[in-house]
Design an enzyme around this catalytic site. Structure first.
Site, PDB file in Angstrom:
ATOM      1  CE  LYS A  12      -0.362  -0.330   5.065  1.00  0.00           C
ATOM      2  NZ  LYS A  12      -1.210  -0.785   6.188  1.00  0.00           N
TER       3      LYS A  12
ATOM      4  NE  ARG B  22      -2.973  -7.868   8.040  1.00  0.00           N
ATOM      5  CZ  ARG B  22      -3.451  -8.408   9.168  1.00  0.00           C
ATOM      6  NH1 ARG B  22      -3.989  -9.619   9.156  1.00  0.00           N
ATOM      7  NH2 ARG B  22      -3.382  -7.754  10.294  1.00  0.00           N
TER       8      ARG B  22
ATOM      9  CG  HIS C 215      -3.970  -4.261  12.145  1.00  0.00           C
ATOM     10  ND1 HIS C 215      -2.819  -4.810  11.634  1.00  0.00           N
ATOM     11  CD2 HIS C 215      -3.734  -2.928  12.221  1.00  0.00           C
ATOM     12  CE1 HIS C 215      -1.936  -3.842  11.422  1.00  0.00           C
ATOM     13  NE2 HIS C 215      -2.455  -2.692  11.778  1.00  0.00           N
TER      14      HIS C 215
ATOM     15  CE1 TYR D 120      10.781  32.217   0.050  1.00  0.00           C
ATOM     16  CE2 TYR D 120      10.971  29.828   0.278  1.00  0.00           C
ATOM     17  CZ  TYR D 120      10.696  30.943  -0.501  1.00  0.00           C
ATOM     18  OH  TYR D 120      10.356  30.791  -1.809  1.00  0.00           O
TER      19      TYR D 120
ATOM     20  CB  CYS E  76      12.609  26.115  -0.298  1.00  0.00           C
ATOM     21  SG  CYS E  76      13.776  27.317   0.349  1.00  0.00           S
TER      22      CYS E  76
ATOM     23  CG  ASP F 110      10.211  23.350  -5.595  1.00  0.00           C
ATOM     24  OD1 ASP F 110       9.362  22.455  -5.665  1.00  0.00           O
ATOM     25  OD2 ASP F 110       9.930  24.576  -5.641  1.00  0.00           O
TER      26      ASP F 110
ATOM     27  NE  ARG G  57      -6.770   0.534  11.152  1.00  0.00           N
ATOM     28  CZ  ARG G  57      -5.522   0.393  10.708  1.00  0.00           C
ATOM     29  NH1 ARG G  57      -4.673   1.398  10.764  1.00  0.00           N
ATOM     30  NH2 ARG G  57      -5.108  -0.758  10.232  1.00  0.00           N
TER      31      ARG G  57
HETATM   32  C1  LIG Z   1      -0.460  -1.658   6.960  1.00  0.00           C
HETATM   33  C2  LIG Z   1      -1.021  -2.896   7.530  1.00  0.00           C
HETATM   34  C3  LIG Z   1      -0.210  -4.021   7.739  1.00  0.00           C
HETATM   35  C4  LIG Z   1       1.295  -3.994   7.572  1.00  0.00           C
HETATM   36  O1  LIG Z   1       1.876  -3.496   8.752  1.00  0.00           O
HETATM   37  P1  LIG Z   1       3.464  -3.429   8.948  1.00  0.00           P
HETATM   38  O2  LIG Z   1       3.624  -2.964  10.342  1.00  0.00           O
HETATM   39  O3  LIG Z   1       3.961  -2.438   7.956  1.00  0.00           O
HETATM   40  O4  LIG Z   1       3.972  -4.789   8.695  1.00  0.00           O
HETATM   41  C5  LIG Z   1      -0.814  -5.194   8.147  1.00  0.00           C
HETATM   42  N1  LIG Z   1      -2.146  -5.248   8.371  1.00  0.00           N
HETATM   43  C6  LIG Z   1      -2.960  -4.179   8.222  1.00  0.00           C
HETATM   44  C7  LIG Z   1      -4.412  -4.313   8.491  1.00  0.00           C
HETATM   45  C8  LIG Z   1      -2.428  -2.963   7.809  1.00  0.00           C
HETATM   46  O5  LIG Z   1      -3.227  -1.903   7.672  1.00  0.00           O
END
Ligand SMILES: *Cc1c(COP(=O)(O)O)cnc(C)c1O
Length: 368
Positions: free
Chosen positions: A40, A218, A165, A264, A310, A312, A135
């Site tokens: 992602k 994941r 999660h 700046y 800045c 850029d 969440r």
């Molecule tokens: C982003 C995400 C992950 C990955 O987490 P890491 O800490 O980067 O390994 C796993 N599960 C969910 C639901 C996430 O949103």
């Protein structure tokens, strides 16, 4: 340089590092546990399509993304058969688009099912349980039972997975982690039949906690060789290899006299005669204003960012004269020294995830 790009600021992504992190994690997991590469947010700033190719070559079994468009981009790029799971909330109206492309979606709310259009193809779903993250997900067994019934009644809905999660898997204190795990197991025990994939682990859980009984992880931040948190950096089961380096080149060099100011607001004033250099990178590239005072590396020597960053460009104070064209390291190795994303994160009071995610699409990425 990269074709189509015409600026001397670039990211190098080391494919071998990503491959090593995946291979080491695979060896660390129980056999048969799938590793899904979390790509992602443009692969945490590393570049989604190229990282997906690298991860696949290292044996990643599928991909996780946050939004449907990221999943569609992967299918478009030729990842036609891999499992792709969208972790975020996809509006029900796009269910058929996901179904046609065989993209798996997260089911986190009962109402979502009632909002579904008439399906034209089989849609695979991973039911998300909120065991303490607060969440997305179902929080109680009653809703989960009703959902099981609905899924069983709808032949075009496939219950492919169930997951949760963790909020604190990157901490040494495992109390809250264990509470979440127990809640997951409690809710999960009421479900029959068991869906094909049962997965709980992000990187930190996949590194620190036994995955027996689950069949996928994941794998995000650690795949990029970045530590999930400073707190667990010393208890990781293997050494993570950071994949991303960020470089630029000096575009102008000048000598300041005592009292001369830069950038700046004229907030920085030279105390004596000194050399400064202008670099073509700024906050629009994700190198934000908070980096003022952070030191970059010029041929193995530190050079502090002086004055305001800045949009850029930014200015560094050189330890001595260096010519235009000299390479400057913002993240990565230079001579004997190294700047890590973790160090950059400490400077701007955030986490390594945010440092690399911030790096904008306008910086070319090179893969080697
Ligand atoms: C982003 C995400 C992950 C990955 O987490 P890491 O800490 O980067 O390994 C796993 N599960 C969910 C639901 C996430 O949103």
């Amino acid at each position: 340089m990269v074709t189509g790009w015409h600026r001397p600021t670039w990211i190098e992504v080391n494919g071998d590092a990503i491959r090593a992190n995946i291979t080491n994690e695979k060896a660390h997991l129980p056999a048969e546990t799938a590793v899904w590469a979390v790509v992602k947010a443009n692969a945490y700033g590393h570049g989604i399509i190229e990282v997906a190719k690298i991860a696949k070559s290292a044996g990643a079994d599928g991909f996780c993304v946050a939004i449907l468009d990221e999943a569609l981009a992967l299918r478009e790029a030729g990842f036609t058969s891999e499992l792709i799971l969208v972790l975020g909330a996809v509006p029900a109206e796009y269910a058929n688009l996901a179904a046609e492309k065989q993209i798996s979606l997260t089911l986190f709310d009962e109402n979502w099912l009632t909002e579904l259009p008439v399906l034209t193809a089989k849609l695979s779903l991973h039911v998300k349980l909120d065991t303490g993250m607060g969440r997305l997900g179902f929080r109680n067994g009653e809703a989960l039972k009703r959902v099981s019934t609905k899924l069983a009644e709808q032949p075009l809905l496939e219950w492919e997975g169930i997951y949760t999660h963790f909020a604190t898997a990157d901490q040494k204190d495992t109390t809250y982690y264990e509470e979440q795990l127990a809640k997951f197991e409690g809710l999960f025990s009421e479900i029959k039949p068991r869906p094909r994939f049962v997965h709980v682990a992000n990187s930190s859980a996949a590194l620190l906690h036994d995955q027996t009984g689950f069949n996928a992880v994941r794998f995000g931040i650690a795949m990029y060789g970045l530590t999930p948190s400073d707190e667990i950096a010393d208890i990781l089961p293997f050494e993570l290899q950071p994949a991303l380096s960020l470089y630029t080149k000096i575009v102008q060099v000048k000598q300041l006299q005592a009292g001369d100011c830069v950038s700046y607001g004229a907030t920085y004033q030279a105390a004596q005669e000194e050399w400064v250099a202008t670099l073509p990178i700024g906050y629009a590239d994700g190198w934000i204003r908070k980096y003022t005072g952070f030191s970059l590396l010029v041929e193995g020597e530190y050079a502090e960012i002086v004055g305001r960053v800045c949009m850029d460009q930014l200015i560094i104070r050189l330890p001595r004269y260096y010519p235009v064209g000299t390479k400057v390291t913002l993240i990565g190795k230079s001579g004997e020294k190294q700047i890590t994303a973790e160090e950059a994160a400490r400077k701007i009071e955030t986490i390594d995830y945010e440092v690399t995610c911030l790096l904008s699409e306008r910086i070319p990425r090179i893969y080697n």
